[in-house]
Design a protein around this motif. Structure first.
Motif, PDB file in Angstrom:
ATOM      1  N   ALA A 164     -10.728   6.152   4.403  1.00 40.25           N
ATOM      2  CA  ALA A 164     -10.592   7.234   3.425  1.00 40.25           C
ATOM      3  C   ALA A 164      -9.301   8.021   3.647  1.00 40.25           C
ATOM      4  CB  ALA A 164     -11.807   8.160   3.504  1.00 40.25           C
ATOM      5  N   LEU A 165      -8.985   8.330   4.908  1.00 43.10           N
ATOM      6  CA  LEU A 165      -7.773   9.093   5.205  1.00 43.10           C
ATOM      7  C   LEU A 165      -6.519   8.282   4.889  1.00 43.10           C
ATOM      8  CD1 LEU A 165      -8.770  10.836   8.571  1.00 43.10           C
ATOM      9  CD2 LEU A 165      -8.911  11.728   6.241  1.00 43.10           C
ATOM     10  N   ALA A 166      -6.577   6.976   5.115  1.00 36.10           N
ATOM     11  CA  ALA A 166      -5.435   6.122   4.796  1.00 36.10           C
ATOM     12  C   ALA A 166      -5.164   6.094   3.298  1.00 36.10           C
ATOM     13  CB  ALA A 166      -5.684   4.704   5.309  1.00 36.10           C
ATOM     14  N   GLY A 167      -6.181   6.406   2.498  1.00 39.44           N
ATOM     15  CA  GLY A 167      -6.004   6.424   1.050  1.00 39.44           C
ATOM     16  C   GLY A 167      -5.427   7.719   0.514  1.00 39.44           C
ATOM     17  N   PHE A 168      -5.265   8.729   1.361  1.00 40.23           N
ATOM     18  CA  PHE A 168      -4.655   9.973   0.903  1.00 40.23           C
ATOM     19  C   PHE A 168      -3.199   9.688   0.525  1.00 40.23           C
ATOM     20  CE2 PHE A 168      -7.378  13.487   3.071  1.00 40.23           C
ATOM     21  CZ  PHE A 168      -8.524  12.894   2.548  1.00 40.23           C
ATOM     22  N   PRO A 169      -2.743  10.147  -0.648  1.00 38.18           N
ATOM     23  CA  PRO A 169      -1.369   9.833  -1.084  1.00 38.18           C
ATOM     24  C   PRO A 169      -0.291  10.392  -0.169  1.00 38.18           C
ATOM     25  CG  PRO A 169      -2.393  11.465  -2.529  1.00 38.18           C
ATOM     26  CD  PRO A 169      -3.479  10.937  -1.647  1.00 38.18           C
ATOM     27  N   ASP A 170      -0.566  11.513   0.502  1.00 34.11           N
ATOM     28  CA  ASP A 170       0.444  12.115   1.375  1.00 34.11           C
ATOM     29  C   ASP A 170       0.314  11.661   2.822  1.00 34.11           C
ATOM     30  OD1 ASP A 170      -1.968  13.338   1.416  1.00 34.11           O
ATOM     31  OD2 ASP A 170      -1.255  15.383   1.153  1.00 34.11           O
ATOM     32  N   ILE A 171      -0.599  10.712   3.076  1.00 33.06           N
ATOM     33  CA  ILE A 171      -0.785  10.181   4.432  1.00 33.06           C
ATOM     34  C   ILE A 171      -0.345   8.719   4.494  1.00 33.06           C
ATOM     35  CG2 ILE A 171      -2.414   9.744   6.301  1.00 33.06           C
ATOM     36  CD1 ILE A 171      -1.893  12.688   5.801  1.00 33.06           C
ATOM     37  N   GLY A 172      -1.130   7.825   3.901  1.00 33.79           N
ATOM     38  CA  GLY A 172      -0.805   6.407   3.930  1.00 33.79           C
ATOM     39  C   GLY A 172      -1.390   5.703   5.148  1.00 33.79           C
ATOM     40  N   ARG A 173      -1.637   4.424   5.010  1.00 37.20           N
ATOM     41  CA  ARG A 173      -2.285   3.643   6.062  1.00 37.20           C
ATOM     42  C   ARG A 173      -1.472   3.619   7.351  1.00 37.20           C
ATOM     43  NH1 ARG A 173      -6.377   0.237   5.863  1.00 37.20           N
ATOM     44  NH2 ARG A 173      -6.429   0.482   3.601  1.00 37.20           N
ATOM     45  N   GLU A 174      -0.155   3.624   7.247  1.00 41.26           N
ATOM     46  CA  GLU A 174       0.677   3.505   8.448  1.00 41.26           C
ATOM     47  C   GLU A 174       0.664   4.765   9.304  1.00 41.26           C
ATOM     48  OE1 GLU A 174       3.348   4.873   5.069  1.00 41.26           O
ATOM     49  OE2 GLU A 174       1.636   3.534   5.378  1.00 41.26           O
ATOM     50  N   HIS A 175       0.093   5.854   8.774  1.00 43.40           N
ATOM     51  CA  HIS A 175       0.069   7.100   9.537  1.00 43.40           C
ATOM     52  C   HIS A 175      -1.342   7.490   9.962  1.00 43.40           C
ATOM     53  CE1 HIS A 175       4.297   7.816   8.918  1.00 43.40           C
ATOM     54  NE2 HIS A 175       4.156   7.641   7.626  1.00 43.40           N
ATOM     55  N   VAL A 176      -2.235   6.529   9.987  1.00 48.18           N
ATOM     56  CA  VAL A 176      -3.589   6.734  10.510  1.00 48.18           C
ATOM     57  C   VAL A 176      -3.783   5.813  11.700  1.00 48.18           C
ATOM     58  CG1 VAL A 176      -6.067   6.588  10.042  1.00 48.18           C
ATOM     59  CG2 VAL A 176      -4.512   7.434   8.268  1.00 48.18           C
TER      60      VAL A 176
END
Length: 344
Positions: free
Chosen positions: A107-119
């Motif tokens: 779910a957090l990786a799907g945040f537009p201001d986060i992204g998978r590479e930053h989880v």
């Protein structure tokens, strides 16, 4: 060679010019002051609150410039930590907790201001096992372990990767962390909103028996700003009420209290409006400025009102104007000098 000494009488006469001019033209004086305040007022919409640590250091310092370059080149971010703890007899090595870690990470990786590479979590970090027929390494939680053998294999793989202990997995295996990289450009208000979104997501997707805490420097800095504003919303009115009571005791007249409160409001609006216009944020170290300004604003007025009250007691019924002139003539020099020393 003798040093010229300023003539005190000449200095005092020069200082009396402005207050006497204001007394002669009160409407013009009020119009000028009102214009200054109204001109600064739109700047309030541009005022920013910066509680992050980077705002407290010079941006042209070599260490800061180097740090910015490293962050930019390697796409490094400040981390928000989603801390998940379990009271299960096997600690985090149970299917419900690990499913929660996986779902929260996705779910957090799907945040537009986060992204998978930053989880970063057990659901994203890879171990020394590959997908069949490939050289692509599997994440620790792929597939999600459910049987006792799979959970034991996961425990063994995590134990072999000792770097995970104390970072993503606690030493007693009862807690795990999900690291979320926060964009550097996100402001204080946006970080508060991001923190709340992360906390709500984690609380919704966690295992029912687990506990979730969201921490980290970005959280502390953002929430500190909101707490400061909440405190100021109480401290400033209390300071105004206390000073208004002191003014009432000093002059015993309602107009004195009205003038004092009006000056406080005008000073606050003008100061923060100008800060907004020139792009000067409210930093952590000056967040208490409204309380300080509220106190300083009345330091001169208390002396002026008190002296005016004393002069007015011995003046004839129609001598209010003369009493005002006499008060300002007497007080202008000490007030100007103390105001200059306070400003410096």
């Amino acid at each position: 060679m003798s040093t010229p000494v300023a003539d005190p009488a000449r200095l005092e006469r020069a200082l009396r010019i402005l207050p006497r001019a204001c007394i002669r033209r009160p409407r013009m004086t009020l119009a000028v002051l009102l214009t200054l305040v109204l001109g600064a007022l739109p700047g309030l919409s541009r005022l920013q609150l910066r509680t992050d640590g980077n705002a407290l250091v010079p941006q042209n310092d070599p260490a800061v410039i180097l740090d910015d370059a490293i962050r930019r080149d390697f796409d490094l971010r400040d981390s928000i930590v989603v801390f998940i703890s379990s009271d299960h007899p096997d600690g985090i090595y149970n299917a419900e907790t690990l499913r929660g870690v996986t779902e929260i990470s996705e779910a957090l990786a799907g945040f537009p201001d986060i992204g998978r590479e930053h989880v970063m979590s057990l659901a994203t970090e890879r171990r020394d096992r590959v997908y069949p027929g490939t050289l692509k390494f599997r994440p620790f939680l792929d597939p999600l372990p459910t049987s006792s053998d799979e959970l034991q294999r996961l425990r063994s793989d995590v134990g072999a990767a000792d770097i995970l202990h104390g970072t993503l997995v606690s030493l007693d295996s009862r807690s795990t962390a999900i690291l979320v990289g926060v964009p550097q450009a996100v402001g204080t208000g946006d970080r508060v909103a991001l923190y709340r979104r992360i906390l709500q997501t984690a609380q919704t997707l966690r295992a029912p028996a687990d506990r979730v805490v969201v921490v980290g420097a970005p959280v502390a800095e953002a929430l500190l700003g909101t707490h400061l504003l909440a405190d100021l919303s109480r401290l400033v009115p209390l300071a105004v009420l206390l000073l208004a009571a002191i003014v009432w005791v000093g002059c015993g007249r309602l107009w004195g209290v009205v003038l004092a409160v009006t000056e406080i409001g005008a000073s606050l609006l003008w100061t923060f409006g100008v800060m907004g216009w020139i792009g000067s944020p409210v930093y952590l170290t000056i967040a208490v400025l409204p309380v300080i300004l509220t106190t300083l604003c009345l330091a001169d007025e208390i002396h002026i009102f008190w002296h005016y009250q004393r002069v007015l007691e011995h003046a004839p019924p129609d001598g209010a104007h003369a009493a005002l002139v006499a008060t300002m003539d007497r007080m202008v020099r000490p007030i100007v000098l103390t105001s200059l020393s306070t400003a410096m």
